[in-house]
Design a protein around this motif. Structure first.
Motif, PDB file in Angstrom:
ATOM      1  N   ASP A 115      20.741  57.072   9.351  1.00 54.03           N
ATOM      2  CA  ASP A 115      21.150  56.312  10.919  1.00 54.03           C
ATOM      3  C   ASP A 115      21.533  54.918  10.371  1.00 54.03           C
ATOM      4  O   ASP A 115      22.317  54.634  11.193  1.00 54.03           O
ATOM      5  CB  ASP A 115      20.225  56.359  11.603  1.00 54.03           C
ATOM      6  N   SER A 116      21.285  54.605   9.326  1.00 54.30           N
ATOM      7  CA  SER A 116      21.901  53.556   7.995  1.00 54.30           C
ATOM      8  C   SER A 116      22.983  53.373   7.118  1.00 54.30           C
ATOM      9  O   SER A 116      23.788  52.334   6.096  1.00 54.30           O
ATOM     10  CB  SER A 116      20.361  52.492   7.764  1.00 54.30           C
ATOM     11  N   GLU A 117      23.507  54.477   7.181  1.00 51.25           N
ATOM     12  CA  GLU A 117      24.258  54.573   5.695  1.00 51.25           C
ATOM     13  C   GLU A 117      25.364  55.902   6.116  1.00 51.25           C
ATOM     14  O   GLU A 117      25.191  56.862   6.658  1.00 51.25           O
ATOM     15  CB  GLU A 117      24.113  54.894   4.642  1.00 51.25           C
ATOM     16  N   LEU A 118      26.344  55.563   5.360  1.00 51.84           N
ATOM     17  CA  LEU A 118      27.858  56.590   5.498  1.00 51.84           C
ATOM     18  C   LEU A 118      27.918  56.789   4.156  1.00 51.84           C
ATOM     19  O   LEU A 118      28.040  56.317   3.747  1.00 51.84           O
ATOM     20  CB  LEU A 118      28.698  56.427   6.812  1.00 51.84           C
ATOM     21  N   GLY A 119      29.113  58.164   3.962  1.00 47.45           N
ATOM     22  CA  GLY A 119      29.583  58.311   2.957  1.00 47.45           C
ATOM     23  C   GLY A 119      30.701  58.946   3.720  1.00 47.45           C
ATOM     24  O   GLY A 119      31.086  59.250   4.797  1.00 47.45           O
ATOM     25  N   ALA A 120      31.929  58.346   3.101  1.00 47.58           N
ATOM     26  CA  ALA A 120      33.442  57.654   3.134  1.00 47.58           C
ATOM     27  C   ALA A 120      34.208  58.473   2.537  1.00 47.58           C
ATOM     28  O   ALA A 120      34.059  58.224   0.483  1.00 47.58           O
ATOM     29  CB  ALA A 120      33.836  56.719   3.140  1.00 47.58           C
ATOM     30  N   SER A 121      35.546  59.761   2.248  1.00 49.42           N
ATOM     31  CA  SER A 121      36.218  59.477   1.172  1.00 49.42           C
ATOM     32  C   SER A 121      36.864  58.921   1.804  1.00 49.42           C
ATOM     33  O   SER A 121      38.143  58.585   2.259  1.00 49.42           O
ATOM     34  CB  SER A 121      36.147  61.349   1.596  1.00 49.42           C
ATOM     35  N   GLN A 122      37.877  58.047   0.181  1.00 50.03           N
ATOM     36  CA  GLN A 122      38.673  57.291   0.815  1.00 50.03           C
ATOM     37  C   GLN A 122      39.666  57.333  -0.250  1.00 50.03           C
ATOM     38  O   GLN A 122      39.925  57.645  -2.066  1.00 50.03           O
ATOM     39  CB  GLN A 122      37.730  55.730  -0.289  1.00 50.03           C
ATOM     40  N   VAL A 123      41.134  56.753  -0.416  1.00 50.17           N
ATOM     41  CA  VAL A 123      42.802  57.088  -1.316  1.00 50.17           C
ATOM     42  C   VAL A 123      42.085  55.265  -1.438  1.00 50.17           C
ATOM     43  O   VAL A 123      42.669  54.239  -1.122  1.00 50.17           O
ATOM     44  CB  VAL A 123      43.714  56.483  -0.206  1.00 50.17           C
ATOM     45  N   VAL A 124      42.508  55.398  -3.057  1.00 54.12           N
ATOM     46  CA  VAL A 124      42.241  53.991  -3.775  1.00 54.12           C
ATOM     47  C   VAL A 124      43.212  54.416  -4.967  1.00 54.12           C
ATOM     48  O   VAL A 124      43.097  55.316  -5.513  1.00 54.12           O
ATOM     49  CB  VAL A 124      40.936  53.754  -4.786  1.00 54.12           C
ATOM     50  N   SER A 125      43.862  53.901  -4.396  1.00 59.66           N
ATOM     51  CA  SER A 125      45.359  53.783  -5.924  1.00 59.66           C
ATOM     52  C   SER A 125      45.946  54.955  -6.245  1.00 59.66           C
ATOM     53  O   SER A 125      45.911  55.085  -7.610  1.00 59.66           O
ATOM     54  CB  SER A 125      44.857  52.952  -7.134  1.00 59.66           C
ATOM     55  N   GLY A 126      45.825  56.109  -4.822  1.00 56.77           N
ATOM     56  CA  GLY A 126      46.585  57.015  -5.371  1.00 56.77           C
ATOM     57  C   GLY A 126      45.658  57.892  -6.217  1.00 56.77           C
ATOM     58  O   GLY A 126      45.366  59.243  -6.615  1.00 56.77           O
ATOM     59  N   ALA A 127      44.162  57.942  -5.140  1.00 56.61           N
ATOM     60  CA  ALA A 127      43.068  58.572  -5.938  1.00 56.61           C
ATOM     61  C   ALA A 127      42.134  58.671  -5.415  1.00 56.61           C
ATOM     62  O   ALA A 127      42.408  58.371  -3.990  1.00 56.61           O
ATOM     63  CB  ALA A 127      42.583  58.372  -7.727  1.00 56.61           C
ATOM     64  N   MET A 128      41.677  60.103  -5.142  1.00 59.96           N
ATOM     65  CA  MET A 128      40.536  60.340  -3.558  1.00 59.96           C
ATOM     66  C   MET A 128      38.926  59.880  -4.472  1.00 59.96           C
ATOM     67  O   MET A 128      38.347  60.377  -5.223  1.00 59.96           O
ATOM     68  CB  MET A 128      40.731  61.699  -4.050  1.00 59.96           C
ATOM     69  N   VAL A 129      38.359  58.634  -3.571  1.00 61.96           N
ATOM     70  CA  VAL A 129      37.366  58.151  -4.446  1.00 61.96           C
ATOM     71  C   VAL A 129      36.254  58.835  -2.990  1.00 61.96           C
ATOM     72  O   VAL A 129      36.553  58.480  -1.236  1.00 61.96           O
ATOM     73  CB  VAL A 129      36.704  56.978  -5.126  1.00 61.96           C
ATOM     74  N   TYR A 130      34.958  59.592  -3.288  1.00 66.72           N
ATOM     75  CA  TYR A 130      33.898  59.148  -2.449  1.00 66.72           C
ATOM     76  C   TYR A 130      32.826  58.226  -2.297  1.00 66.72           C
ATOM     77  O   TYR A 130      31.996  58.149  -3.686  1.00 66.72           O
ATOM     78  CB  TYR A 130      33.200  60.504  -2.172  1.00 66.72           C
ATOM     79  N   ARG A 131      32.045  57.579  -1.644  1.00 61.70           N
ATOM     80  CA  ARG A 131      31.751  56.317  -1.432  1.00 61.70           C
ATOM     81  C   ARG A 131      30.932  56.455  -0.639  1.00 61.70           C
ATOM     82  O   ARG A 131      30.781  57.150   0.344  1.00 61.70           O
ATOM     83  CB  ARG A 131      31.750  55.353  -2.639  1.00 61.70           C
ATOM     84  N   THR A 132      29.099  55.690  -1.132  1.00 63.05           N
ATOM     85  CA  THR A 132      29.070  55.310   0.369  1.00 63.05           C
ATOM     86  C   THR A 132      28.950  53.908   1.051  1.00 63.05           C
ATOM     87  O   THR A 132      29.447  52.911   0.303  1.00 63.05           O
ATOM     88  CB  THR A 132      27.022  55.225  -0.251  1.00 63.05           C
ATOM     89  N   VAL A 133      28.681  53.602   2.554  1.00 64.98           N
ATOM     90  CA  VAL A 133      28.964  52.658   2.762  1.00 64.98           C
ATOM     91  C   VAL A 133      28.093  52.239   3.973  1.00 64.98           C
ATOM     92  O   VAL A 133      27.439  52.975   4.362  1.00 64.98           O
ATOM     93  CB  VAL A 133      30.467  53.121   4.115  1.00 64.98           C
ATOM     94  N   ARG A 134      27.319  51.198   4.356  1.00 65.56           N
ATOM     95  CA  ARG A 134      26.288  50.534   5.446  1.00 65.56           C
ATOM     96  C   ARG A 134      27.139  50.727   6.570  1.00 65.56           C
ATOM     97  O   ARG A 134      28.068  49.718   6.783  1.00 65.56           O
ATOM     98  CB  ARG A 134      25.787  49.424   4.353  1.00 65.56           C
ATOM     99  N   ALA A 135      26.214  51.033   7.435  1.00 69.51           N
ATOM    100  CA  ALA A 135      26.365  51.209   8.660  1.00 69.51           C
ATOM    101  C   ALA A 135      26.772  49.834   9.368  1.00 69.51           C
ATOM    102  O   ALA A 135      27.145  49.675  10.363  1.00 69.51           O
ATOM    103  CB  ALA A 135      25.728  52.028   9.562  1.00 69.51           C
ATOM    104  N   ASP A 136      25.585  48.991   9.186  1.00 73.51           N
ATOM    105  CA  ASP A 136      25.754  47.773   9.772  1.00 73.51           C
ATOM    106  C   ASP A 136      26.663  46.728   8.988  1.00 73.51           C
ATOM    107  O   ASP A 136      26.503  45.380   9.293  1.00 73.51           O
ATOM    108  CB  ASP A 136      24.248  47.392   9.391  1.00 73.51           C
ATOM    109  N   GLY A 137      27.360  47.390   7.941  1.00 74.84           N
ATOM    110  CA  GLY A 137      28.481  46.214   7.742  1.00 74.84           C
ATOM    111  C   GLY A 137      28.657  45.235   6.583  1.00 74.84           C
ATOM    112  O   GLY A 137      28.851  44.362   6.480  1.00 74.84           O
TER     113      GLY A 137
END
Length: 703
Positions: A354-376
């Motif tokens: 409930d407090s954390e998400l995982g995100a697939s991201q485009v970063v300078s021509g590559a794919m990265v998966y990392r966590t993101v806090r839901a409260d910002g």
């Protein structure tokens, strides 16, 4: 159609009939006007100097060998790991055609077996989805040409043949189990005549336009026990993406009134009880703040059912997702941007807690998966990457989506410029390991890929450079600049398929630069929005700066630089040759030459307002500013245009308009229109023909 297997074709240099040169080249209609000398033949008494048949020799055996090699890779398009992490399924192209589903233990993937309802028949089976208890696999199956699609369910333990659950009458995708395992859900267009979306060939216009013949994509559910199918979202909403609430009682989805291919850019976020009525909880065109007027995608319920996360940003195509992550109360309210100012592009998300998400991201021509806090609370700080793939990666459901198991394993397919597609499994922090080995024996016949980075006007810009095959630093080589579509998109490394791309040029001795200029994904939302009301200007300067960066490092012949692209890349090709003479030949695929006339011709005009700020009727000047046709007299670059006759995204009249102007001015140009093709070509003969024509064009005008 009759393709160019002879390795040569005739380019008509001036067979004029009332000012229009019309020839038939197999199936494509070819409208040709070649050479500035043809301008002398504009009057009825004139004799065109170029009114002779001109033969362009493209007798290059490497082309046939290359095209054959591009078709050798077996396509691995989808994968899903079981919720308990013990087994994995994937979809692979069959050796006799169609698509096949394979199932294997994660611990010993070599013990794979095929799951099929087709028996020995060649069929298309895909969208394999695991039941929540990991005991069953549902999938779509079409076993024979002309046979309708059906849903089957197989036991993961093997034994009994898959059982028929429901027959479908139309187009379906996004098969998924409800969290309680009682229902299967899907996006369904009952009675469909074509795949959903703007990329497919549009139906020939007839009847009352915008009223008759609309095909609406709705959420349907199928009882997992009885096979009873019912459509649960209303007939007046076209649904693009959806998600189940954790208690399996509600749905969240992104939808808009039909026509669906046009209205995604004004879609709202809805919630609905499965058997209830929808409630709109977010309307981006009217909401205040950073999301105002932007697009939304990938809605995801939080585990406690109290919040819904989604991706919001400036997106130019439904399905090509990128932006910031927003969170909104499930009951409605103000959305919060929890990733403001981060210099990455989020493409896919999932809740971890409930407090954390995982995100697939485009970063300078590559794919990265990392966590993101839901409260910002992270602000613009990025957490460490749990998975980084300098290649294309995903499980086949959505852009950069991944398949996770409860034990932490993640599954995805991946390919790069150096490695053909395979299925991979990994645990966060560990190197992915290949599960399949279909394409181990394939080696690139093209040159090495390198990530290029440069700065321009305060922006960090990245792109991919392919070196020529058998590169010799002591030699000088020509270069092709290939601009991607979108513009909200990005080039990620991937093994080439049969479509138009940069790899063949590298294999035939060219440098190939594939830039991600401003407007692209990978550098944050500010970078993606940097070409609003500025198409063709700042992004072209970024591209030219990239050309300079390559020339400082590698032996590029500055007198042999060509330009090409498809869709937005086709527009950039048309526009760039009106702004610079840096390019010595150009090939524009499905381009846009006149934004003012385009507004009234295309089937997706809603996408333009977020980029131009107003409709063409309210601010025609901003559209004229970026219209190649308004600068057409500046063109001196030989330009080939290719387009499908049923393209709804970038209609053929845009290519006609550009060709006609160049032809009328006596410039070197040729237009080829392909029958029954939409924005993305499906006929393999047409795909091959486009590639051969483009290669021949650059060989002729950049000798």
């Amino acid at each position: 159609m009759k393709t160019l297997r002879s390795r040569c074709f005739h380019r008509l240099a001036g067979l004029f009939v009332s000012g229009l040169a019309l020839t038939l080249f197999g199936s494509p209609f070819t409208f040709a006007a070649a050479g500035a000398a043809a301008a002398a033949g504009s009057g009825p008494e004139a004799t065109p100097k170029a009114a002779v048949e001109k033969t362009v020799q493209v007798h290059d055996p490497r082309i046939g060998t290359l095209i054959q090699a591009l078709g050798e890779a077996r396509a691995v398009r989808e994968t899903a790991i079981s919720p308990d992490g013990q087994q994995i399924v994937w979809t692979v192209s069959g050796r006799q055609g169609g698509e096949e589903i394979e199932l294997a233990p994660v611990a010993n993937p070599s013990e794979s077996r095929r799951i099929t309802a087709c028996g020995e028949a060649v069929g298309s089976e895909h969208d394999a989805a695991w039941s929540p208890d990991s005991q069953h696999i549902a999938f779509f199956s079409t076993c024979e040409a002309g046979q309708g699609m059906a849903i089957y369910v197989a036991e993961a333990s093997g034994g009994a043949a898959p059982r028929l659950l429901a027959k479908l009458n139309g187009y379906a995708k996004s098969l998924e189990w409800s969290p309680d395992g009682k229902l299967l859900s899907l996006l369904y267009v009952e009675g469909a005549t074509r795949p959903s979306g703007a990329l497919a060939a549009m139906k020939p216009p007839s009847g009352v336009i915008g009223v008759e013949g609309l095909e609406v994509q709705r959420i349907a559910v199928v009882d997992a026990a009885s096979g009873e199918l019912r459509q649960v979202s209303p007939a007046g909403l076209h649904v693009y993406e959806f998600d189940w609430s954790p208690d399996a009682r509600r749905l969240a989805y992104v939808a808009a009134p039909p026509p669906g291919e046009n209205n995604w850019w004004v879609a709202k976020l809805y919630t609905q009880d499965v058997d209830g009525q929808p409630a709109a909880i977010l309307d981006p065109p009217t909401v205040e703040g950073s999301l105002h007027g932007l697009q939304i995608a990938v809605p995801r319920w939080s585990p406690d059912g109290k919040q819904i996360a989604f991706i919001g940003g400036l997106m130019s195509d439904q399905g090509s997702t990128g932006g910031d992550i927003y969170v909104i109360p499930a009951a409605g309210g103000a959305p919060r941007d929890i990733t403001p100012e981060t210099k990455v592009t989020n493409a896919w998300i999932r809740w971890i807690s409930d407090s954390e998400l995982g995100a697939s991201q485009v970063v300078s021509g590559a794919m990265v998966y990392r966590t993101v806090r839901a409260d910002g609370s992270q602000g613009d700080t990025l957490s460490p990457a749990l998975l980084r793939v300098p290649a294309s990666a995903g499980d086949g459901r959505l852009e950069l989506s991944l398949s996770f198991a409860s034990n932490g394993y993640v599954a995805f397919t991946s390919s790069s410029f150096a490695s053909a597609p395979e299925v991979y499994v990994a645990k966060p922090g560990e190197e992915p390991r290949a599960v399949t080995h279909y394409n181990d024996g394939l080696k690139p016949s093209w040159g090495r890929a390198e990530s290029m980075e440069w700065t321009n006007e305060g922006f960090h810009v990245q792109g991919w450079l392919l070196l020529p095959a058998n590169y010799d630093p002591a030699k000088t080589y020509p270069m092709i600049v290939m601009v991607h579509g979108g513009p909200s998109s990005a080039v990620l490394p991937r093994w080439p398929g049969a479509g138009y791309g940069g790899v063949p040029f590298s294999a035939l001795g060219y440098f190939v630069l594939m830039p991600n200029p401003r407007g692209s994904y990978g550098e944050g939302e500010k970078f993606t929005q940097a070409n609003r009301k500025d198409f063709g200007y700042g992004d072209l300067r970024d591209i030219l700066a990239g050309v300079d960066a390559v020339e400082k490092r590698y032996p590029v012949d500055d007198k042999r630089i060509g330009l090409t692209g498809w869709s937005y890349g086709g527009f950039m090709t048309m526009f760039a040759v009106t702004q610079t003479r840096r390019f010595h030949a150009a090939v524009a695929g499905a381009g846009i030459s006149n934004w003012q006339s385009y507004y009234g011709e295309n089937s997706i005009d809603q996408w333009m307002i977020p980029f131009f700020g107003a409709s063409v009727y309210d601010d025609p000047a901003v559209y004229a500013k970026s219209s190649a046709i308004d600068f057409i007299k500046n063109v001196k670059t030989p330009t080939l245009e290719v387009v499908g006759d049923r393209d709804g995204e970038c209609p053929a009249p845009q290519s006609f308009e550009f060709w006609h102007a160049l032809h009328d001015l006596g410039d070197t140009t040729e237009l080829v229109v392909y029958p029954n093709e939409g924005h993305g070509f499906v006929n393999p003969d047409h795909r091959r023909d486009v590639l051969e024509r483009a290669l021949a064009w650059f060989e002729e005008y950049m000798p």
